[in-house]
Design a protein around this motif. Structure first.
Motif, PDB file in Angstrom:
ATOM      1  N   THR A  50     -18.024 -20.176   9.871  1.00  0.00           N
ATOM      2  CA  THR A  50     -17.304 -21.393  10.295  1.00  0.00           C
ATOM      3  C   THR A  50     -15.896 -21.047  10.775  1.00  0.00           C
ATOM      4  O   THR A  50     -15.432 -21.549  11.807  1.00  0.00           O
ATOM      5  CB  THR A  50     -17.229 -22.404   9.125  1.00  0.00           C
ATOM      6  OG1 THR A  50     -18.538 -22.593   8.614  1.00  0.00           O
ATOM      7  CG2 THR A  50     -16.646 -23.733   9.562  1.00  0.00           C
ATOM      8  N   GLU A 115     -23.843 -24.119  11.014  1.00  0.00           N
ATOM      9  CA  GLU A 115     -24.949 -24.696  10.247  1.00  0.00           C
ATOM     10  C   GLU A 115     -26.191 -24.830  11.136  1.00  0.00           C
ATOM     11  O   GLU A 115     -27.314 -24.584  10.703  1.00  0.00           O
ATOM     12  CB  GLU A 115     -24.569 -26.076   9.719  1.00  0.00           C
ATOM     13  CG  GLU A 115     -23.846 -26.130   8.391  1.00  0.00           C
ATOM     14  CD  GLU A 115     -22.469 -25.500   8.360  1.00  0.00           C
ATOM     15  OE1 GLU A 115     -21.873 -25.249   9.417  1.00  0.00           O
ATOM     16  OE2 GLU A 115     -21.990 -25.238   7.243  1.00  0.00           O
ATOM     17  N   ARG A 183     -14.190 -29.902   5.482  1.00  0.00           N
ATOM     18  CA  ARG A 183     -14.699 -28.598   5.038  1.00  0.00           C
ATOM     19  C   ARG A 183     -15.511 -28.737   3.746  1.00  0.00           C
ATOM     20  O   ARG A 183     -15.186 -29.534   2.880  1.00  0.00           O
ATOM     21  CB  ARG A 183     -13.539 -27.612   4.814  1.00  0.00           C
ATOM     22  CG  ARG A 183     -12.754 -27.236   6.049  1.00  0.00           C
ATOM     23  CD  ARG A 183     -13.566 -26.551   7.117  1.00  0.00           C
ATOM     24  NE  ARG A 183     -14.250 -25.333   6.774  1.00  0.00           N
ATOM     25  CZ  ARG A 183     -13.791 -24.105   6.979  1.00  0.00           C
ATOM     26  NH1 ARG A 183     -12.606 -23.942   7.525  1.00  0.00           N
ATOM     27  NH2 ARG A 183     -14.512 -23.041   6.682  1.00  0.00           N
ATOM     28  N   GLY A 184     -16.545 -27.956   3.645  1.00  0.00           N
ATOM     29  CA  GLY A 184     -17.415 -28.037   2.475  1.00  0.00           C
ATOM     30  C   GLY A 184     -18.407 -29.193   2.569  1.00  0.00           C
ATOM     31  O   GLY A 184     -19.113 -29.519   1.614  1.00  0.00           O
TER      32      GLY A 184
HETATM   33  N1  ASP Z   1     -19.503 -24.329   6.710  1.00  0.00           N
HETATM   34  C1  ASP Z   1     -18.615 -25.406   6.414  1.00  0.00           C
HETATM   35  C2  ASP Z   1     -17.370 -24.891   5.723  1.00  0.00           C
HETATM   36  O1  ASP Z   1     -17.171 -23.685   5.647  1.00  0.00           O
HETATM   37  C3  ASP Z   1     -19.278 -26.490   5.637  1.00  0.00           C
HETATM   38  C4  ASP Z   1     -19.913 -26.083   4.351  1.00  0.00           C
HETATM   39  O2  ASP Z   1     -20.097 -24.909   4.083  1.00  0.00           O
HETATM   40  O3  ASP Z   1     -20.237 -26.976   3.568  1.00  0.00           O
HETATM   41  O4  ASP Z   1     -16.566 -25.663   5.309  1.00  0.00           O
END
Ligand code: ASP
Length: 439
Positions: A50, A115, A183-184
């Motif tokens: 990301t 993703e 994020r996340g």
């Molecule tokens: N890949 C994204 C991030 O690094 C989302 C995730 O991992 O949930 O934030």
């Protein structure tokens, strides 16, 4: 019975990690809907895909050459494909991505490809159907997640589908423009899918065996939490306990679906169960401790404040007018204190102070910075006398000066304000009194 399984970035960082995830999915036929993150770090010095995508797109946005950076991303996926022995080529996908980057498709689109591509690999690896999240996760024109439209779209799309991979982290506006969560955010996608398919459990696979009672950077080898309620978790994650995105509980909460946090690298560990309610007695009076540094308190004094109708509203209006949200507002007879984030407040403090003077005509205002807030959370507190007493005697013994106390009326949490410099000492003292030295 269906299970939705979400795998975080570190669980899918390499072919080796992919195989572990594959073994977990294949070990249980109910694990039929898979939500992958983008490949995360393979080691502490590595870069998440990301972040590579954001950096690559930043170059594209400035019309700079981004070939090398895009190739490095392609290499990461190729390594996974080769390691899994898959007969799959992402060449065409990368051609489209390159073109869209040149056409300035936006950084949301760029980040979402992490993703998206991992989802294509996962679907090929498992032999599951691939469902592009852009077609089923919907955002409103204002950029807010649209839960009901999404639920309808997902239900229709997954109707009759036995097993599918839906990439995490993104969705799209009605016109098809891709938008990511914060994020996340793949955690949120997992929860949305679990709601749509009415899963009996949402398993969230990560690189730790669930939640810990306290931050391991402060407490040496803290104990894990086996069961926590949504409400308790909300309090803890708001105060900085990581592991799960704080918005991820809402979709499943509506359906009463439990979340099970599991460890891809230790699949036999039970992990943490996040549930709506439970008759299971917590092991300790407190379920968890979390906290954040960097708060400011604004203390407002005015004689006879308690009998002045509308005083609190006028004070808070001064914060609102300056676009500042408050955290806590404990009050006394002639005083009221407003806790705010220091970094947000710092640049506007004098405007807020003059606003309070103008609107509420107080006698005196005092600001104190460098404060920390600690939340001690536990459903067990309701039925146990003396919890607050134990906390404060532990803090007194540890020589920590308590600047603020705020107990929520649900008796689920006690919030304590201390100096930033006392933060770690205070958490250690509270952990010791409840977990290490049980009475
Ligand atoms: N890949 C994204 C991030 O690094 C989302 C995730 O991992 O949930 O934030």
């Amino acid at each position: 019975m269906k299970k939705v399984v979400k795998f975080g970035g570190s669980s899918l960082a390499s072919a080796e990690q992919f195989k572990k995830a594959g073994d977990i999915i294949r070990a249980d036929k109910e694990r039929s809907f898979v939500v992958p993150s983008a490949p995360g770090k393979r080691n502490p010095d590595d870069t998440k895909v990301t972040d590579m995508l954001y950096a690559c797109y930043a170059l594209a946005g400035e019309d700079k050459d981004f070939k090398v950076q895009l190739q490095a991303i392609k290499d990461r996926y190729q390594e996974i494909i080769d390691g899994l022995g898959l007969d799959l080529s992402l060449d065409d996908e990368f051609k489209v991505i390159e073109k869209n980057f040149k056409d300035k498709a936006g950084d949301n689109y760029a980040a979402s490809r992490g993703e998206y591509l991992n989802g294509i690999i996962m679907a090929a690896y498992l032999g599951f159907e691939f469902v592009d999240a852009a077609q089923v996760i919907r955002f409103t024109d204002e950029g807010e997640f649209d839960p009901e439209t999404t639920n309808t779209l997902l239900r229709e799309r997954l109707n009759g589908v036995d097993a599918a991979v839906i990439p995490g982290f993104y969705g799209a506006y009605e016109n098809g423009t891709v938008k990511t969560f914060s994020r996340g955010g793949s955690d949120i996608t997992g929860s949305i899918v679990a709601r749509a398919v009415k899963a009996n459990v949402y398993e969230n696979w990560t690189d730790v065996s669930g939640f810990l009672i306290a931050d391991p950077r402060i407490i040496y080898k803290p104990e894990g939490i086996d069961t926590i309620t949504y409400k308790e978790l909300r309090e803890l994650s708001y105060m900085g306990a990581g592991v799960l995105h704080e918005d991820a509980i809402f979709p499943v909460r509506r359906e009463g679906i439990p979340i099970n946090i599991r460890n891809t690298n230790a699949p036999d560990d039970e992990g943490t169960w996040i549930v709506e309610s439970t008759c299971q007695k917590p092991k300790y009076v407190i379920t968890g401790i979390a906290g954040k540094k960097g708060f400011c308190s604004v203390n407002i004094d005015k004689d006879m404040m308690n009998s002045e109708i509308g005083f609190g509203r006028k004070v808070l209006q001064a914060f609102e007018e300056n676009g500042i949200s408050f955290e806590h507002v404990p009050s006394g007879i002639d005083t009221m204190t407003v806790f705010v984030h220091q970094d947000e407040f710092m640049h506007k403090e004098q405007q807020v102070v003059s606003g309070i003077h103008r609107l509420a005509e107080p006698d005196h205002i005092e600001i104190e910075g460098d404060l920390a807030l600690i939340a001690v959370v536990g459903r067990g507190m309701k039925s146990t006398r003396g919890t607050a007493g134990r906390i404060f005697s532990a803090l007194a013994h540890a020589n920590v000066n308590v600047k603020m106390i705020d107990q929520g009326s649900s008796e689920l949490n006690i919030i304590i304000g201390v100096a930033n410099s006392d933060f770690e000492t205070a958490i250690k003292a509270i952990y010791d009194i409840f977990v290490r030295i049980q009475i």
